[in-house]
Design an enzyme around this catalytic site. Structure first.
Site, short mmCIF file in Angstrom:
data_model
loop_
_atom_site.label_atom_id
_atom_site.label_comp_id
_atom_site.label_asym_id
_atom_site.label_seq_id
_atom_site.Cartn_x
_atom_site.Cartn_y
_atom_site.Cartn_z
N HIS A 156 0.83 -1.23 0.00
CA HIS A 156 0.00 0.00 0.00
C HIS A 156 0.85 1.26 0.00
CE1 HIS A 156 -3.27 -2.77 1.22
NE2 HIS A 156 -2.36 -3.26 2.03
N SER A 277 15.92 21.00 -16.44
CA SER A 277 14.77 21.83 -16.77
C SER A 277 15.27 23.10 -17.43
CB SER A 277 14.01 22.18 -15.49
OG SER A 277 13.24 23.35 -15.68
N LYS A 283 16.81 21.33 -11.21
CA LYS A 283 16.09 20.10 -11.56
C LYS A 283 16.97 19.07 -12.27
CE LYS A 283 12.20 19.15 -11.39
NZ LYS A 283 10.99 19.64 -12.02
N ASN A 285 15.66 15.61 -14.02
CA ASN A 285 14.40 14.90 -14.26
C ASN A 285 14.61 13.49 -14.83
OD1 ASN A 285 12.96 17.18 -13.45
ND2 ASN A 285 12.98 18.04 -15.53
N GLU A 290 10.29 8.13 -17.25
CA GLU A 290 8.91 8.60 -17.50
C GLU A 290 8.44 8.23 -18.90
OE1 GLU A 290 8.11 12.73 -15.56
OE2 GLU A 290 10.26 12.54 -15.80
N GLN A 322 -4.46 -5.16 -43.41
CA GLN A 322 -3.26 -4.38 -43.71
C GLN A 322 -2.88 -3.47 -42.53
OE1 GLN A 322 -2.28 -2.93 -47.77
NE2 GLN A 322 -2.82 -0.93 -46.95
N1 ARG Z 1 -0.50 -4.94 -48.48
C1 ARG Z 1 -1.41 -6.01 -48.21
C2 ARG Z 1 -1.49 -6.24 -46.71
O1 ARG Z 1 -0.65 -5.78 -46.04
C3 ARG Z 1 -0.95 -7.26 -48.91
C4 ARG Z 1 -2.05 -8.20 -49.21
C5 ARG Z 1 -2.91 -7.66 -50.29
N2 ARG Z 1 -3.94 -8.56 -50.62
C6 ARG Z 1 -5.05 -8.18 -51.25
N3 ARG Z 1 -5.94 -9.08 -51.49
N4 ARG Z 1 -5.25 -6.94 -51.60
O2 ARG Z 1 -2.39 -6.85 -46.22
#
Ligand code: ARG
Length: 456
Positions: A156, A277, A283, A285, A290, A322
């Site tokens: 605590h 600082s 100071k 820091n 952090e 993606q």
């Molecule tokens: N740049 C795409 C990704 O990172 C690669 C795969 C693309 N596939 C597709 N069916 N468009 O996911």
């Protein structure tokens, strides 16, 4: 620029949409993995007679040249390609002609990207483990030097019982060792090949997925093609492991920040890992600590982002996937950077033994030992607890400590007290006698250090 998928179906993509759709700025870093995957794929195609030996040889030479040119800077990845897979295939075809255009037989960018990412992260897991083990090594050395440096142990955030600085540091070593084990297990689980899952349903070609996986040093193949291209649980798992790692680094940072405050004064950071600082000349820091604490939030954010991206997706591949790379790359980069800062910061910090000892001498952290003394002489612990509590109350009222009570004052509380009570409550003895396995006694701390060192 002409798309890989350009055909009669498609008109021209709007320039802004093209830019929005592209991932090359993020996935360029997987160039090495993309080449390795293509080499394994074309060798497999040749072994199965799907590709001629001559074409496979030309592809291998072409890809080797691209890898070399990329590494020495003769070739640079241009942002005009949609993604790294497009860039490398196009460059290959530019160099070797039609053979390059045969490489994508029995493959889709969907299994290609899933493979590249697994290969890339597999390697990053190694680097992460190295970083963790370096930090654990630093903690062990520091703990060895401070196996008998007494400091208050807290619950605590109230002074509770005496421990040693070495004991405290080894707690973090144990946490980090589990972080490393989690990352190893994650790396082993992700190290199976999605290559040959193709777009989603597999292929009509008579491929040998195991052969390609073996070439890439993988532990096997994804058993379901929809799963192989449709899931990113390996990214989630790593992001979760990194979130736990960062949580540990953040707690440690928080303590370092407290310890180097004037209120605690337990440690000083080296000038190399603290800043000044611009307005307050006095100071110093703990910015680095952090920032590690602050960056923990980022990694949690990466995990949340990934979870949210995946939660509503129908099988199999969707372009949403993606988004996986930016998040997991950020989590990995951040964790690696934090590990590389933490180790030298801990190594170079100065420990103020006297301040720790002084803090340990206040706050009645030997009250448990006073109760244990009576319990050791046959009194039920609950009654012993009561008597020790009354003695503490008396000390507080009179502005004294348990060390300054006289023997007759002790004996007025219980006849079981003898002259040896003063030894029993001496802080060094309180620590030295906590010899239970995993306890604060210096010999036990040294055992912990040896145990951890055997495992890194
Ligand atoms: N740049 C795409 C990704 O990172 C690669 C795969 C693309 N596939 C597709 N069916 N468009 O996911």
């Amino acid at each position: 620029m002409e798309k890989l998928w350009a055909g009669d179906l498609h008109g021209r993509l709007d320039a802004a949409a093209d830019d929005f759709n592209a991932s090359i700025r993020v996935d360029a870093r997987m160039a090495g993995e993309d080449i390795a995957g293509s080499l394994a794929h074309s060798a497999m195609l040749a072994a199965r007679g799907i590709l001629s030996r001559e074409d496979a040889a030309a592809i291998a030479e072409g890809l080797g040249g691209i890898a070399e040119d990329l590494s020495c800077g003769r070739l640079s990845i241009d942002d005009a390609s949609e993604d790294i897979h497009t860039f490398i295939e196009r460059e290959l075809t530019r160099r070797i002609g039609d053979a390059g255009r045969r490489l994508h037989t029995a493959r889709s960018r969907n299994d290609q990207v899933a493979l590249d990412l697994r290969l890339y992260l597999r390697r990053e897991c190694e680097a992460l483990r190295d970083g963790i083990h370096t930090l654990i090594g630093t903690l062990c050395s520091k703990a060895e030097a401070h196996a008998d440096t007494i400091m208050p142990g807290y619950t605590h955030l109230q002074r509770a019982q005496p421990v040693t600085f070495g004991h405290h540091l080894m707690a973090y070593a144990m946490m980090l060792l589990r972080d490393s084990a989690r990352i190893s297990e994650c790396a082993a689980r992700m190290n199976v090949s999605p290559l040959g899952c193709c777009a989603l349903a597999g292929t009509t070609f008579d491929i040998d997925r195991e052969l390609a996986a073996e070439t890439l040093g993988m532990n096997g193949v994804c058993q379901n093609s929809l799963d192989g291209v449709g899931d990113r649980d390996f990214c989630l798992e790593l992001a979760a492991d990194l979130s736990i790692l960062m949580m540990h680094l953040s707690r440690f940072s928080e303590e370092i920040i407290l310890w180097c405050s004037w209120e605690f004064g337990f440690v000083s950071l080296s000038d190399a890992y603290s800043t000044g600082s611009s307005i307050m000349p006095q100071k110093k820091n703990p910015d680095i600590a952090e920032l590690i604490r602050g960056k923990t939030g980022r990694v949690y954010g990466d995990l949340m982002g990934l979870l949210t991206t995946l939660k509503g997706l129908p099988l199999a591949y969707n372009k949403d996937l993606q988004e996986d790379k930016e998040a997991i790359f950020d989590a990995v980069d951040t964790a690696k950077a934090c590990l590389s800062m933490m180790a030298p910061m801990v190594e170079t910090l100065t420990v103020h033994r006297e301040n720790m000892r002084r803090a340990a001498a206040g706050g009645f952290i030997n009250a448990t030992d006073c109760a244990d003394y009576l319990a050791g002489r046959g009194m039920p612990f609950r009654s012993a607890y009561r008597i020790a509590g009354d003695l503490v109350a008396k000390c507080i009222a009179e502005g004294r400590t348990l060390e300054t009570l006289t023997l007759s004052e002790y004996q007025a509380a219980s006849e079981l007290f003898g002259e040896d009570i003063f030894e029993a409550i001496r802080l060094e003895n309180c620590v030295n006698r906590r010899r239970s396995r995993g306890g604060a006694a210096p010999e036990r701390v040294k055992e912990q250090i040896a145990w951890v060192r055997e495992r890194i």
